[in-house]
Scaffold this motif. Structure first.
Motif, PDB file in Angstrom:
ATOM      1  N   ASP A 229       0.968  -1.239  -0.043  1.00  0.00           N
ATOM      2  CA  ASP A 229       0.110  -0.146   0.082  1.00  0.00           C
ATOM      3  C   ASP A 229       1.018   1.125   0.038  1.00  0.00           C
ATOM      4  O   ASP A 229       0.491   2.180  -0.783  1.00  0.00           O
ATOM      5  CB  ASP A 229      -1.053   0.030   1.391  1.00  0.00           C
ATOM      6  CG  ASP A 229      -1.928  -1.109   1.214  1.00  0.00           C
ATOM      7  OD1 ASP A 229      -2.127  -1.550   0.064  1.00  0.00           O
ATOM      8  OD2 ASP A 229      -2.525  -1.502   2.399  1.00  0.00           O
ATOM      9  N   VAL A 230       1.936   1.273   0.804  1.00  0.00           N
ATOM     10  CA  VAL A 230       2.819   2.442   0.773  1.00  0.00           C
ATOM     11  C   VAL A 230       3.379   2.560  -0.546  1.00  0.00           C
ATOM     12  O   VAL A 230       3.624   3.689  -0.927  1.00  0.00           O
ATOM     13  CB  VAL A 230       3.774   2.280   1.941  1.00  0.00           C
ATOM     14  CG1 VAL A 230       4.645   3.590   2.042  1.00  0.00           C
ATOM     15  CG2 VAL A 230       3.004   2.296   3.392  1.00  0.00           C
ATOM     16  N   ILE A 231       3.991   1.476  -1.137  1.00  0.00           N
ATOM     17  CA  ILE A 231       4.652   1.565  -2.321  1.00  0.00           C
ATOM     18  C   ILE A 231       3.812   2.051  -3.503  1.00  0.00           C
ATOM     19  O   ILE A 231       4.075   2.822  -4.234  1.00  0.00           O
ATOM     20  CB  ILE A 231       5.351   0.145  -2.726  1.00  0.00           C
ATOM     21  CG1 ILE A 231       6.512  -0.212  -1.396  1.00  0.00           C
ATOM     22  CG2 ILE A 231       5.828   0.235  -4.029  1.00  0.00           C
ATOM     23  CD1 ILE A 231       7.552   0.637  -1.646  1.00  0.00           C
ATOM     24  N   ARG A 232       2.754   1.365  -3.388  1.00  0.00           N
ATOM     25  CA  ARG A 232       1.472   2.163  -4.341  1.00  0.00           C
ATOM     26  C   ARG A 232       1.111   3.394  -4.267  1.00  0.00           C
ATOM     27  O   ARG A 232       0.970   4.237  -5.237  1.00  0.00           O
ATOM     28  CB  ARG A 232       0.356   1.107  -4.295  1.00  0.00           C
ATOM     29  CG  ARG A 232      -0.554   1.179  -5.340  1.00  0.00           C
ATOM     30  CD  ARG A 232      -1.694   0.496  -5.169  1.00  0.00           C
ATOM     31  NE  ARG A 232      -1.458  -0.919  -5.147  1.00  0.00           N
ATOM     32  CZ  ARG A 232      -1.537  -1.768  -3.984  1.00  0.00           C
ATOM     33  NH1 ARG A 232      -2.308  -1.127  -2.908  1.00  0.00           N
ATOM     34  NH2 ARG A 232      -1.372  -2.981  -4.123  1.00  0.00           N
ATOM     35  N   TYR A 233       1.374   3.873  -3.096  1.00  0.00           N
ATOM     36  CA  TYR A 233       0.820   5.296  -2.888  1.00  0.00           C
ATOM     37  C   TYR A 233       2.114   6.128  -3.247  1.00  0.00           C
ATOM     38  O   TYR A 233       1.994   7.273  -3.975  1.00  0.00           O
ATOM     39  CB  TYR A 233       0.828   5.602  -1.390  1.00  0.00           C
ATOM     40  CG  TYR A 233       0.746   7.090  -0.799  1.00  0.00           C
ATOM     41  CD1 TYR A 233      -0.518   7.703  -0.907  1.00  0.00           C
ATOM     42  CD2 TYR A 233       1.810   7.761  -0.751  1.00  0.00           C
ATOM     43  CE1 TYR A 233      -0.692   9.104  -0.526  1.00  0.00           C
ATOM     44  CE2 TYR A 233       1.924   9.130  -0.251  1.00  0.00           C
ATOM     45  CZ  TYR A 233       0.759   9.646  -0.365  1.00  0.00           C
ATOM     46  OH  TYR A 233       0.516  11.084   0.159  1.00  0.00           O
ATOM     47  N   ILE A 234       3.198   5.739  -3.128  1.00  0.00           N
ATOM     48  CA  ILE A 234       4.590   6.678  -3.649  1.00  0.00           C
ATOM     49  C   ILE A 234       4.563   6.492  -5.261  1.00  0.00           C
ATOM     50  O   ILE A 234       4.770   7.637  -5.830  1.00  0.00           O
ATOM     51  CB  ILE A 234       5.649   5.849  -3.063  1.00  0.00           C
ATOM     52  CG1 ILE A 234       5.669   6.105  -1.425  1.00  0.00           C
ATOM     53  CG2 ILE A 234       7.082   6.705  -3.612  1.00  0.00           C
ATOM     54  CD1 ILE A 234       6.961   5.252  -0.822  1.00  0.00           C
ATOM     55  N   VAL A 235       4.291   5.123  -5.589  1.00  0.00           N
ATOM     56  CA  VAL A 235       4.428   5.068  -7.127  1.00  0.00           C
ATOM     57  C   VAL A 235       3.153   6.177  -7.662  1.00  0.00           C
ATOM     58  O   VAL A 235       3.405   6.676  -8.761  1.00  0.00           O
ATOM     59  CB  VAL A 235       4.055   3.644  -7.532  1.00  0.00           C
ATOM     60  CG1 VAL A 235       3.838   3.839  -9.091  1.00  0.00           C
ATOM     61  CG2 VAL A 235       5.427   2.805  -7.145  1.00  0.00           C
ATOM     62  N   ARG A 236       1.887   6.099  -7.198  1.00  0.00           N
ATOM     63  CA  ARG A 236       0.957   7.020  -7.798  1.00  0.00           C
ATOM     64  C   ARG A 236       1.371   8.512  -7.848  1.00  0.00           C
ATOM     65  O   ARG A 236       1.166   8.917  -8.819  1.00  0.00           O
ATOM     66  CB  ARG A 236      -0.309   6.686  -7.190  1.00  0.00           C
ATOM     67  CG  ARG A 236      -1.480   7.624  -7.516  1.00  0.00           C
ATOM     68  CD  ARG A 236      -2.876   7.166  -6.887  1.00  0.00           C
ATOM     69  NE  ARG A 236      -2.762   7.370  -5.679  1.00  0.00           N
ATOM     70  CZ  ARG A 236      -2.782   6.661  -4.613  1.00  0.00           C
ATOM     71  NH1 ARG A 236      -2.570   5.152  -4.764  1.00  0.00           N
ATOM     72  NH2 ARG A 236      -2.750   7.103  -3.344  1.00  0.00           N
ATOM     73  N   HIS A 237       1.830   8.773  -6.753  1.00  0.00           N
ATOM     74  CA  HIS A 237       2.196  10.399  -6.643  1.00  0.00           C
ATOM     75  C   HIS A 237       3.404  10.655  -7.466  1.00  0.00           C
ATOM     76  O   HIS A 237       3.657  11.827  -8.105  1.00  0.00           O
ATOM     77  CB  HIS A 237       2.462  10.761  -5.313  1.00  0.00           C
ATOM     78  CG  HIS A 237       1.028  10.835  -4.619  1.00  0.00           C
ATOM     79  ND1 HIS A 237       0.418   9.687  -3.704  1.00  0.00           N
ATOM     80  CD2 HIS A 237       0.045  11.851  -4.334  1.00  0.00           C
ATOM     81  CE1 HIS A 237      -0.625  10.114  -3.255  1.00  0.00           C
ATOM     82  NE2 HIS A 237      -0.875  11.378  -3.484  1.00  0.00           N
ATOM     83  N   THR A 238       4.405   9.555  -7.631  1.00  0.00           N
ATOM     84  CA  THR A 238       5.738   9.708  -8.614  1.00  0.00           C
ATOM     85  C   THR A 238       5.001   9.869  -9.986  1.00  0.00           C
ATOM     86  O   THR A 238       5.627  11.086 -10.714  1.00  0.00           O
ATOM     87  CB  THR A 238       6.544   8.860  -8.300  1.00  0.00           C
ATOM     88  OG1 THR A 238       6.877   8.773  -6.907  1.00  0.00           O
ATOM     89  CG2 THR A 238       7.868   8.882  -9.099  1.00  0.00           C
ATOM     90  N   VAL A 239       4.366   9.100 -10.372  1.00  0.00           N
ATOM     91  CA  VAL A 239       3.706   9.217 -11.900  1.00  0.00           C
ATOM     92  C   VAL A 239       2.967  10.596 -11.971  1.00  0.00           C
ATOM     93  O   VAL A 239       3.206  11.116 -12.997  1.00  0.00           O
ATOM     94  CB  VAL A 239       2.883   8.124 -12.068  1.00  0.00           C
ATOM     95  CG1 VAL A 239       2.364   8.064 -13.361  1.00  0.00           C
ATOM     96  CG2 VAL A 239       3.665   6.755 -12.238  1.00  0.00           C
ATOM     97  N   MET A 240       2.198  10.920 -10.920  1.00  0.00           N
ATOM     98  CA  MET A 240       1.322  12.187 -11.135  1.00  0.00           C
ATOM     99  C   MET A 240       2.495  13.329 -11.210  1.00  0.00           C
ATOM    100  O   MET A 240       1.954  14.227 -11.975  1.00  0.00           O
ATOM    101  CB  MET A 240       0.507  12.483  -9.905  1.00  0.00           C
ATOM    102  CG  MET A 240      -0.550  11.362  -9.934  1.00  0.00           C
ATOM    103  SD  MET A 240      -1.487  11.348  -8.497  1.00  0.00           S
ATOM    104  CE  MET A 240      -2.053  12.952  -8.303  1.00  0.00           C
ATOM    105  N   TYR A 241       3.577  13.385 -10.561  1.00  0.00           N
ATOM    106  CA  TYR A 241       4.317  14.367 -10.548  1.00  0.00           C
ATOM    107  C   TYR A 241       5.019  14.500 -11.980  1.00  0.00           C
ATOM    108  O   TYR A 241       5.384  15.343 -12.587  1.00  0.00           O
ATOM    109  CB  TYR A 241       5.410  14.240  -9.468  1.00  0.00           C
ATOM    110  CG  TYR A 241       6.169  15.319  -9.544  1.00  0.00           C
ATOM    111  CD1 TYR A 241       5.997  16.851  -9.156  1.00  0.00           C
ATOM    112  CD2 TYR A 241       7.781  15.242  -9.597  1.00  0.00           C
ATOM    113  CE1 TYR A 241       6.789  17.674  -8.991  1.00  0.00           C
ATOM    114  CE2 TYR A 241       8.783  16.172  -9.681  1.00  0.00           C
ATOM    115  CZ  TYR A 241       8.298  17.376  -9.440  1.00  0.00           C
ATOM    116  OH  TYR A 241       9.037  18.527  -9.183  1.00  0.00           O
TER     117      TYR A 241
END
Length: 726
Positions: A229-241
């Protein structure tokens, strides 16, 4: 710089002399004053005289100036004592206290507290000893309902020194009937020791039952905190950025993020001057494990867009809004998996940073002079329970900064374990009698050192007199209203402590070296000092564990050092959690094991461009050379058997592989057609079927979603033929 070195104020004097030489012709026609001051707060002599003359003339015109031509000014501490005995029934609109620069303006404020302190209870030692004067604003009734304000200067009746009044910094004290003075609790100090409380403490039941044991691998403990869940959260916001930065083709998977974090952890115990040197072909710097797990350009691309918040929904009032969401998530996990103990300490932790940011602080003489400050609650061995980043005065509060921090962190721990009693230890920046009284109702005991001016007029022996006593001498008092014990002990220097849990007895023994006897001797040590030394160093242990193998890769963005520090804290908590279960592994080996497992488990095997060695397969030749629907594309073509058609092999097991270049781009599934039967193999009956998976160099996300939608409409017969990597 040569004018600043001799003494404080030398730069201001030099600037004033230059102005005097430049405008010397003005002195014959005008009253010319050279007003110069330094950034640290020191004034030039002409500026001091000018402001002092303005004050004299103002007092002379008001009729308050002494006829003798000089006034005796009390110190700030003496004026505060006068305020505490002020009559509340007086019709007073307000009281203004004007404080002169400490030590005649020759030094600047180097205290680590707040810069804009407006509370008389939070002043430092130099400000309390500085000369000051008090102006009382009274209301005077006239005809009708109108009122007028009169200023009354409170002249002292006695003093020890004569000062030249220069009113610069001011501290406003609210109306005594409505201000902070009404919150001061009365104290009744008597010569009595605090009785030792013998309540047995039992640990609270854990929120989550751990299935891990002392035989578990270090990566399993690490993935408790950095889970999917934490990795998915970081991945999502990294792609958004990345999309925000107009890189719409950027794609990232959870495995790549795990591999990225593994490289960061590895850099802590195998640092290099430049991060690109890990991928160099030179033998002195080349790291085989890093080079095989991820390509250099791919790591640089992920590091460029590494992000943990949505920039479109940032709180403008929060200076740490870009990292606050991830800290909130990790704080919850730290408490869920924490090996809860009765005792924990609260202190500040330093995060090195040498760039530009409004929250960066500089304290001369500290091991880390330029850094961010984080308030941390940690156990005795250094497990981080809670962390809160300091960003200055960001939220209104009715108490001082130290009491506010301790109350905030303690309430977070108590929210998870409301029925558990805790003992908190803190240093003199946080401790005050008001803090002990405030947390008494929360079933929290406080023990800590305290500054001499924060003991609420406790009649302990003076520090100067205590220094003259024998080593090991102590004096103590007890507040019977809130059951607070104050102890002053003479060791190498005099130290004062407050506690509502421990007192003087049972008296312990401490070994100290005696110069006169030229050997170590035993001296008396109060029990509260013994307990404080035993449990106070939790945050220092955390800093020591992190500082030895701190992540060495740096970035240009201000939040990168804080995120790297959070990863280090997570590794530290993982190792301490494993030790609490009985694992016998040191910090370095634990960290190395996490880095190796992350890179080997989630890293991609192919790193070098060009032709590769042929891949060995066990696929029958009849299937591998069958041409029907066997499409070989640039990238990878992967074929799968199904469980129904091949009972001797697992479902989804790779059977044949067409080598090609892995571009690590979006995976696009080809349109599915009815499977074509392959030739029967000698060792697997009945015949198997296959399906292709094409890695395209550029595949828009919209096209991928469309093909996945078509794939989901197929009959259930072909569902086992599909595999979507990443």
């Amino acid at each position: 710089m040569r004018h600043v070195i001799p003494s404080a104020g030398a730069a201001a004097e030099s600037a004033a002399r230059k102005k005097r030489d430049k405008h010397s012709e003005l002195e014959s026609r005008y009253v010319f004053v050279r007003f110069a001051d330094e950034t640290a707060g020191c004034w030039g002599s002409d500026a001091k005289k000018f402001v002092a003359e303005i004050g004299r003339r103002r007092l002379r015109e008001s009729g308050y100036y002494s006829r003798a031509g000089s006034r005796h000014v009390l110190s700030t501490n003496e004026i505060i004592d006068a305020l505490e005995s002020f009559n509340d029934e007086e019709d007073v609109r307000g009281i203004d206290v004007y404080i002169d620069p400490p030590c005649g303006g020759s030094i600047s404020d180097g205290d680590s507290g707040e810069e804009d302190c407006d509370n008389i209870n939070r002043l430092n030692r130099h400000q309390l000893l500085a000369p000051a004067e008090m102006v009382v604003l009274q209301r005077e009734e006239t005809n009708g309902d109108d009122t007028t304000d009169n200023e009354v200067l409170v002249n002292p009746t006695s003093t020890a020194q004569i000062f030249e009044p220069i009113s610069t910094a001011s501290v406003t004290v609210a109306n005594p009937r409505r201000g902070k003075r009404s919150n001061i609790r009365p104290r009744k100090w008597i010569k009595r020791d605090l009785r030792l409380q013998g309540n047995e403490w039992s640990p609270p039941p854990p929120h989550v039952v751990l299935t891990l044991t002392k035989e578990s691998e270090p990566i399993e403990f690490f993935e408790l905190f950095f889970n999917e869940d934490v990795i998915r959260y970081i991945v999502r916001h990294t792609v958004m950025y990345a999309v925000e930065k107009h890189n719409t083709s950027f794609c990232l998977s959870g495995d790549e993020m795990y591999c990225f974090i593994g490289i960061l952890i590895l850099s802590g115990y195998a640092p290099l001057p430049r991060r690109r040197m890990y991928w160099e072909s030179n033998e002195d710097t080349h790291n085989v494990l890093v080079a095989k797990s991820m390509r250099r350009n791919r790591f640089e691309e992920i590091f460029r867009y590494f992000h943990v918040a949505d920039n479109r929904n940032l709180c403008t009032a929060d200076k740490m809004a870009k990292i606050r969401p991830l800290f909130n998530i990790m704080n919850e996990k730290f408490l869920v998996y924490a090996p809860i103990e009765k005792n924990f300490s609260i202190d500040e932790s330093m995060i090195p940073y040498y760039g530009r940011h409004g929250c960066k602080q500089h304290i001369h003489g500290k091991p880390i002079r330029f850094r961010f400050k984080a308030w941390v609650a940690a156990t005795r061995l250094g497990y981080c329970l809670q962390v809160d980043l300091y960003e200055g005065r960001s939220e209104p509060r009715d108490t001082g900064l130290g009491q506010h921090v301790v109350t905030k962190l303690t309430n977070k721990v108590k929210s998870e374990f409301p029925d558990t009693q805790f003992s908190v230890y803190c240093d003199n920046f946080f401790t005050s009698p008001g803090l002990l009284s405030a947390l008494k109702s929360s079933n929290v005991k406080i023990t800590g050192t305290v500054r001499q001016n924060r003991v609420d007029k406790c009649p302990l022996m003076e520090v100067k007199s205590c220094k003259k006593q024998a080593r090991g001498f102590y004096d103590y008092r007890l507040d019977t209203n809130d059951n607070i014990c104050a102890i002053r002990w003479n060791d190498n220097s005099v130290v004062t402590l407050l506690s509502n849990e421990f007192g003087v007895h049972p008296v312990q023994k401490a070994r100290r070296y005696s110069v006169a006897a030229k050997q170590k001797i035993h001296i008396d040590q109060p029990n509260v000092v013994h307990q404080y030394n035993r449990y106070m160093g939790g945050v220092d242990r955390l800093d020591a564990n992190i500082g030895v193998y701190r992540i060495a890769i740096r970035g240009k963005k201000w939040y990168i050092p804080i995120l790297m520090w959070l990863v280090d804290v997570t590794v530290n908590n993982s190792s301490l959690l494993a030790r609490s279960l009985g694992a016998n592994v040191d910090t370095l080996e634990f960290r190395r094991s996490i880095a190796r497992d992350l890179l080997q488990k989630y890293g991609s095997g192919k790193t070098q461009p060009g032709p590769q060695k042929p891949v060995r397969t066990t696929v029958p030749i009849s299937v591998r050379k069958h041409a029907a629907q066997h499409i070989i594309v640039t990238g990878q073509a992967t074929y799968y058997w199904t469980k129904e058609e091949c009972g001797t092999r697992r479902a989804g097991q790779k059977m044949c592989h067409c080598p090609g270049r892995d571009t690590t781009q979006t995976c696009a599934l080809r349109a599915v057609t009815p499977p074509v039967p392959a030739l029967a193999s000698a060792d697997c009956e009945p015949p198997a079927y296959f399906e292709t998976c094409e890695f395209a160099k550029i595949m828009p996300r919209r096209e991928v979603l469309r093909q996945l939608d078509e794939l989901s409409r197929l009959p259930e017969t072909y569902s086992g033929l599909v595999s979507f990597p990443g």
